[in-house]
Design an enzyme around this catalytic site. Structure first.
Site, PDB file in Angstrom:
ATOM      1  N   GLY A   1       0.785  -1.240   0.000  1.00  0.00           N
ATOM      2  CA  GLY A   1       0.000   0.000   0.000  1.00  0.00           C
ATOM      3  C   GLY A   1       0.808   1.276   0.000  1.00  0.00           C
TER       4      GLY A   1
ATOM      5  N   GLY B   1       2.405   2.580  -2.982  1.00  0.00           N
ATOM      6  CA  GLY B   1       2.452   3.267  -4.283  1.00  0.00           C
ATOM      7  C   GLY B   1       3.121   2.486  -5.409  1.00  0.00           C
TER       8      GLY B   1
ATOM      9  CE  LYS C   1       0.082  -7.058  -7.397  1.00  0.00           C
ATOM     10  NZ  LYS C   1       0.585  -6.142  -6.394  1.00  0.00           N
TER      11      LYS C   1
ATOM     12  CD  GLU D   1       1.914  -3.424  -8.269  1.00  0.00           C
ATOM     13  OE1 GLU D   1       1.170  -3.109  -9.210  1.00  0.00           O
ATOM     14  OE2 GLU D   1       1.573  -3.355  -7.055  1.00  0.00           O
ATOM     15  N   GLY D   2       5.734  -6.183  -7.903  1.00  0.00           N
ATOM     16  CA  GLY D   2       5.768  -7.221  -6.876  1.00  0.00           C
ATOM     17  C   GLY D   2       4.486  -7.221  -6.053  1.00  0.00           C
TER      18      GLY D   2
ATOM     19  N   GLY E   1       3.250  -6.931  -2.040  1.00  0.00           N
ATOM     20  CA  GLY E   1       3.740  -6.591  -0.702  1.00  0.00           C
ATOM     21  C   GLY E   1       5.114  -5.942  -0.786  1.00  0.00           C
TER      22      GLY E   1
HETATM   23  N1  ATP Z   1       1.576   9.503  -5.382  1.00  0.00           N
HETATM   24  C1  ATP Z   1       0.322   9.162  -5.172  1.00  0.00           C
HETATM   25  N2  ATP Z   1      -0.687   9.954  -5.611  1.00  0.00           N
HETATM   26  C2  ATP Z   1      -1.970   9.607  -5.408  1.00  0.00           C
HETATM   27  N3  ATP Z   1      -2.362   8.480  -4.802  1.00  0.00           N
HETATM   28  C3  ATP Z   1      -1.410   7.651  -4.363  1.00  0.00           C
HETATM   29  C4  ATP Z   1      -0.032   7.940  -4.525  1.00  0.00           C
HETATM   30  N4  ATP Z   1       0.687   6.929  -3.973  1.00  0.00           N
HETATM   31  C5  ATP Z   1      -0.201   6.072  -3.502  1.00  0.00           C
HETATM   32  N5  ATP Z   1      -1.464   6.486  -3.728  1.00  0.00           N
HETATM   33  C6  ATP Z   1      -2.700   5.815  -3.332  1.00  0.00           C
HETATM   34  O1  ATP Z   1      -2.421   5.017  -2.194  1.00  0.00           O
HETATM   35  C7  ATP Z   1      -3.043   3.751  -2.304  1.00  0.00           C
HETATM   36  C8  ATP Z   1      -1.972   2.665  -2.315  1.00  0.00           C
HETATM   37  O2  ATP Z   1      -1.164   2.821  -3.491  1.00  0.00           O
HETATM   38  P1  ATP Z   1      -0.857   1.579  -4.428  1.00  0.00           P
HETATM   39  O3  ATP Z   1      -2.098   0.793  -4.692  1.00  0.00           O
HETATM   40  O4  ATP Z   1      -0.101   2.073  -5.599  1.00  0.00           O
HETATM   41  O5  ATP Z   1       0.086   0.766  -3.443  1.00  0.00           O
HETATM   42  P2  ATP Z   1       0.793  -0.640  -3.698  1.00  0.00           P
HETATM   43  O6  ATP Z   1       2.132  -0.542  -3.105  1.00  0.00           O
HETATM   44  O7  ATP Z   1       0.687  -0.972  -5.128  1.00  0.00           O
HETATM   45  O8  ATP Z   1      -0.123  -1.611  -2.830  1.00  0.00           O
HETATM   46  P3  ATP Z   1      -0.213  -3.228  -2.932  1.00  0.00           P
HETATM   47  O9  ATP Z   1       0.799  -3.738  -1.960  1.00  0.00           O
HETATM   48  O10 ATP Z   1      -1.620  -3.497  -2.511  1.00  0.00           O
HETATM   49  O11 ATP Z   1       0.068  -3.635  -4.345  1.00  0.00           O
HETATM   50  C9  ATP Z   1      -3.877   3.796  -3.577  1.00  0.00           C
HETATM   51  O12 ATP Z   1      -5.187   4.206  -3.258  1.00  0.00           O
HETATM   52  C10 ATP Z   1      -3.190   4.850  -4.419  1.00  0.00           C
HETATM   53  O13 ATP Z   1      -4.007   5.445  -5.363  1.00  0.00           O
HETATM   54 MG    MG Z   2      -0.221  -2.597  -6.023  1.00  0.00          MG
END
Ligand code: ATP
Ligand code: MG
Length: 219
Positions: free
Chosen positions: A12, A14, A37, A107-108, A110
């Site tokens: 979570g 980004g 992914k 994309e990994g 976690g």
């Molecule tokens: N720079 C950013 N601008 C706007 N929203 C963001 C940004 N970074 C993260 N978010 C928001 O935060 C949340 C988590 O981001 P994201 O889904 O990219 O995380 P993740 O690392 O891919 O999570 P996961 O481990 O579930 O794959 C999402 O709702 C995303 O839209």
């Molecule tokens: Mg993700």
């Protein structure tokens, strides 16, 4: 250097945002790429976002072959249904996903050491694919420690080319402005990048500054 692995210190933070932005950049520049992914847990929203970023021209199952309903580490979710996914299976999927020319974005799930199978994590996939790691961390208090822990855990040959991406939050905290400089004492500053919070979301307009930041990341 055409395989990029988007990993993180945590879930979570980004990773999907960065992967979608890079896919949009490559698409706009007419550079061939594939974004995958391999593992989704707790829904396939990430795979759908990558599907959209590829103009829905690649089947969803080709982007994301392994998916689990519970939001659990992939190896844990797989074991609950008696499934074993081997590193060889994932590597063969990644190999088949690589476009003939251009980039593969992976994309990994976690963080870097989240168990993906009984005996492997993103770290082993990064090492064996000779991928360039893109480590995403939230730009908030605690990131100096978290980013350094992930950095230390990267396989040394991949670490030499890795990038660290500090993802801003909607509201800065006491550390937001100083984290990048503080981390520069430990990690080559030319490999630390900061991306803004996108108030219009990941599908909103990409201004010149954002495009330039993303292009720099891939240089
Ligand atoms: N720079 C950013 N601008 C706007 N929203 C963001 C940004 N970074 C993260 N978010 C928001 O935060 C949340 C988590 O981001 P994201 O889904 O990219 O995380 P993740 O690392 O891919 O999570 P996961 O481990 O579930 O794959 C999402 O709702 C995303 O839209
Ligand atoms: Mg993700």
């Amino acid at each position: 250097m055409d395989t990029w692995f988007i990993t993180a210190n945590d879930t979570g933070v980004g990773k999907t945002v960065l992967t979608v932005l890079l896919a949009r950049l490559l698409d706009q520049q007419g550079i061939p790429f594939r974004a995958v992914k391999p593992f989704c847990s707790g829904g396939r929203a990430d795979a759908r976002a990558l599907h959209r970023a590829q103009r829905r021209q690649v089947p969803l199952d080709t982007i994301n072959p392994w998916h689990f309903r519970p939001a659990l580490a992939p190896a844990v979710a797989a074991s609950l249904r008696g499934q074993v996914i081997t590193q060889a299976q994932v590597e063969s999927f990644l190999h088949a996903s690589h476009p003939e020319t251009g980039f593969l974005l992976i994309e990994g799930a976690g963080g870097l050491l989240t168990p993906l199978g009984p005996d492997f994590t993103a770290r082993e996939l990064i090492r064996d694919a000779r991928a360039t790691p893109l480590v995403v961390c939230s730009n908030r208090l605690g990131v100096i420690n978290q980013a350094r822990l992930v950095w230390e855990a990267l396989p040394p040959p991949n670490r030499r080319r890795a990038r660290l991406i500090l993802m801003d939050a909607p509201k800065p905290d006491s550390s937001t402005k100083t984290n990048l400089t503080a981390l520069s004492s430990h990690i080559d500053p030319s490999r630390i990048h900061r991306l803004p919070w996108l108030f219009q979301g990941v599908w909103g307009p990409m201004d010149c500054k954002l495009m330039e930041s993303l292009s720099q990341l891939l240089r």
